[in-house]
Design a protein around this motif. Structure first.
Motif, PDB file in Angstrom:
ATOM      1  N   ASP A 188       0.823  -1.213   0.000  1.00 27.24           N
ATOM      2  CA  ASP A 188       0.000   0.000   0.000  1.00 27.24           C
ATOM      3  C   ASP A 188       0.856   1.262   0.000  1.00 27.24           C
ATOM      4  O   ASP A 188       0.548   2.240  -0.682  1.00 27.24           O
ATOM      5  N   LYS A 198      -4.655   5.601  -4.453  1.00 24.25           N
ATOM      6  CA  LYS A 198      -5.160   6.124  -3.184  1.00 24.25           C
ATOM      7  C   LYS A 198      -5.347   4.967  -2.209  1.00 24.25           C
ATOM      8  O   LYS A 198      -6.382   4.310  -2.183  1.00 24.25           O
ATOM      9  N   THR A 199      -4.318   4.730  -1.409  1.00 23.40           N
ATOM     10  CA  THR A 199      -4.380   3.687  -0.390  1.00 23.40           C
ATOM     11  C   THR A 199      -4.397   4.340   0.981  1.00 23.40           C
ATOM     12  O   THR A 199      -3.901   5.466   1.157  1.00 23.40           O
ATOM     13  N   THR A 200      -4.937   3.641   1.955  1.00 24.32           N
ATOM     14  CA  THR A 200      -5.078   4.231   3.295  1.00 24.32           C
ATOM     15  C   THR A 200      -3.731   4.540   3.918  1.00 24.32           C
ATOM     16  O   THR A 200      -3.486   5.667   4.390  1.00 24.32           O
ATOM     17  N   HIS A 203      -1.898   7.274   1.959  1.00 25.89           N
ATOM     18  CA  HIS A 203      -2.433   8.611   2.267  1.00 25.89           C
ATOM     19  C   HIS A 203      -1.889   9.110   3.603  1.00 25.89           C
ATOM     20  O   HIS A 203      -1.461  10.271   3.716  1.00 25.89           O
ATOM     21  N   VAL A 303     -10.506   8.019   8.480  1.00 25.04           N
ATOM     22  CA  VAL A 303      -9.920   7.484   7.248  1.00 25.04           C
ATOM     23  C   VAL A 303      -9.212   6.160   7.529  1.00 25.04           C
ATOM     24  O   VAL A 303      -9.342   5.184   6.771  1.00 25.04           O
ATOM     25  N   LEU A 304      -8.466   6.106   8.621  1.00 21.87           N
ATOM     26  CA  LEU A 304      -7.781   4.863   8.980  1.00 21.87           C
ATOM     27  C   LEU A 304      -8.781   3.750   9.279  1.00 21.87           C
ATOM     28  O   LEU A 304      -8.635   2.617   8.801  1.00 21.87           O
ATOM     29  N   ARG A 305      -9.813   4.060  10.060  1.00 18.31           N
ATOM     30  CA  ARG A 305     -10.798   3.033  10.390  1.00 18.31           C
ATOM     31  C   ARG A 305     -11.553   2.579   9.141  1.00 18.31           C
ATOM     32  O   ARG A 305     -11.766   1.369   8.950  1.00 18.31           O
ATOM     33  N   GLY A 306     -11.919   3.519   8.287  1.00 18.69           N
ATOM     34  CA  GLY A 306     -12.643   3.167   7.083  1.00 18.69           C
ATOM     35  C   GLY A 306     -11.816   2.402   6.083  1.00 18.69           C
ATOM     36  O   GLY A 306     -12.352   1.698   5.224  1.00 18.69           O
ATOM     37  N   GLY A 307     -10.488   2.514   6.206  1.00 20.87           N
ATOM     38  CA  GLY A 307      -9.593   1.811   5.284  1.00 20.87           C
ATOM     39  C   GLY A 307      -9.018   0.534   5.835  1.00 20.87           C
ATOM     40  O   GLY A 307      -8.014   0.023   5.318  1.00 20.87           O
ATOM     41  N   GLY A 308      -9.616   0.004   6.899  1.00 15.66           N
ATOM     42  CA  GLY A 308      -9.148  -1.272   7.450  1.00 15.66           C
ATOM     43  C   GLY A 308      -7.971  -1.156   8.383  1.00 15.66           C
ATOM     44  O   GLY A 308      -7.297  -2.161   8.649  1.00 15.66           O
ATOM     45  N   CYS A 309      -7.697   0.032   8.894  1.00 16.31           N
ATOM     46  CA  CYS A 309      -6.555   0.242   9.790  1.00 16.31           C
ATOM     47  C   CYS A 309      -7.024   0.753  11.156  1.00 16.31           C
ATOM     48  O   CYS A 309      -6.432   1.681  11.727  1.00 16.31           O
TER      49      CYS A 309
END
Length: 419
Positions: A188, A198-200, A203, A303-309
């Motif tokens: 990523d 555009k990766t978490t 970004h 953004v982190l939570r929404g991207g699996g982080c």
């Protein structure tokens, strides 16, 4: 007995003078301490993403190997200064040549580093004696180094269209990161940097890199100028070595380093508002904090939570003291229990155990102010006359004249050495 001395603090600060890419055209100065900050931030991401399967003792041990490995590499780099990477890689490939260079590096570091204790000195010697090692900590640090250097390269690429080295340089970064594709998060990061995806994680890492664009003391001329990003690394390093000096448990040392590394991250959203401004208008500090928290949630945590982080978001929230009101408050938690605030004395006397996941507040604030003191002191010594700088040095000397951290680190005596 661990002793943190003036000469060592100044050595760590020396990375603020050390130019990078100084054989290329640059639209802004790139300095070593900024790169080290970005590198260690990326290393933290990779550490968190690749340690979830470990037991708590194993995870803490890996974290300390990464932190100390990063600090060892920085100290080595400070001594060898301006050797170009291709030349240094050739030296590393020849054990005899690397051994001779490293022996000289040890002779330069010993007078300033050995006061940190024999155990630390031996860990440094053992780590640096072997230039390459296929361990999890080294692989994470190597991947983080390639990303941070590659991010710098992306800044200067368009400024050097005639440079026939550029293709080889870019290939070294993309090919180097490909060797670490098995590490969760590297793909990523690489695709976010070099492929424009555009990766978490990409970004987040690019966002953090922007902190090098923010100059501290922006209305006060200084030599050297320092960025918010570089300042964060210095605070992290000072916090780690002060943690050694107060005999902090392994988890606390680790938390203090990473808390220092991220403590000014909200300035991405508010810029560097100097303390006199915050303190002169009574409601302003609270208003800024409220705005920072809202923007952190919108632009970072969500953004982190929404991207699996979500794991990164939760851990970052703990390091920033979101549950206790400030990164400068002491905090602990029992296992998966709630985060709670404690006093400095309680942290040192009862909670200085890995099981409490302890993090300092007052110690971190001292390191934050110590870094500001050294920035101001150094500028004055370099001939910059400024009321703001003189007042900062005077105010911090007086503020900490009688401060002794946990009966072990006399901050006032340390500042008095800067005559």
């Amino acid at each position: 007995m661990v002793s943190v001395r003036k000469s060592f603090l100044q050595l760590l600060f020396a990375g603020s003078f050390m130019k990078r890419w100084n054989d290329k055209h640059r639209s802004m100065e790139l300095v070593e301490v900024d790169k080290q900050a970005h590198k260690m931030m990326v290393a933290w991401m990779l550490y968190e993403r690749n340690s979830g399967h470990l037991s708590q003792p194993e995870k803490i041990a890996l974290g300390l190997q990464i932190v100390e490995g990063g600090l060892f590499e920085y100290l080595y780099r400070l001594v060898i200064t301006d050797i170009k990477p291709p030349v240094f890689y050739k030296i590393k490939a020849k054990p005899d040549h690397y051994g001779q260079l490293t022996a000289w590096v040890f002779s330069q570091l010993e007078p300033r580093v050995r006061a940190l204790g024999e155990e630390f000195w031996e860990r440094l010697r053992t780590y640096l004696a072997v230039p390459e090692a296929d361990t999890p900590a080294r692989r994470i640090l190597d991947a983080a180094h390639l990303y941070a250097s590659g991010w710098e390269y992306s800044l200067i690429k368009r400024d050097n269209p005639w440079d026939d080295e550029l293709l080889d340089i870019e290939t070294s970064f993309t090919g180097g990161l490909a060797r670490f594709a098995d590490l969760d998060g590297v793909g990523d990061l690489a695709s976010g940097l070099f492929a424009g995806k555009k990766t978490t994680l990409g970004h987040f890492a690019r966002l953090l890199g922007q902190l090098r664009f923010q100059t501290r003391w922006s209305q006060t001329p200084r030599i050297p100028e320092t960025s918010v990003l570089g300042h964060m690394f210095l605070v992290a390093a000072y916090a780690y070595f002060f943690s050694l000096a107060v005999d902090a448990c392994p988890a606390r040392r680790l938390n203090n380093f990473f808390a220092g590394l991220y403590h000014d991250m909200p300035e991405l959203l508010t810029r560097d508002i100097i303390s006199p401004v915050k303190q002169s208008v009574a409601p302003l500090g609270g208003m800024i904090k409220e705005y920072e928290n809202a923007e952190l949630e919108r632009r970072v945590f969500s953004v982190l939570r929404g991207g699996g982080c979500a794991d990164l978001a939760d851990r970052l929230g703990y390091l920033l003291g979101m549950d206790v009101g400030s990164e400068f408050h002491e905090s602990v938690r029992d296992g998966t229990g709630p985060v709670r605030r404690v006093t400095p004395a309680e942290l040192q006397d009862r909670c200085n155990l890995d099981a409490f996941d302890p993090k300092d507040g007052e110690l971190l604030k001292v390191c934050d102010n110590l870094a500001a003191f050294i920035e101001a002191y150094t500028a004055l010594r370099n001939g910059i006359t400024s009321d703001q700088l003189q007042q900062a040095v005077w105010r911090l000397r007086n503020k900490y004249a009688a401060t002794v951290l946990f009966g072990r680190v006399h901050v006032g005596a340390l500042l008095a050495d800067f005559d």
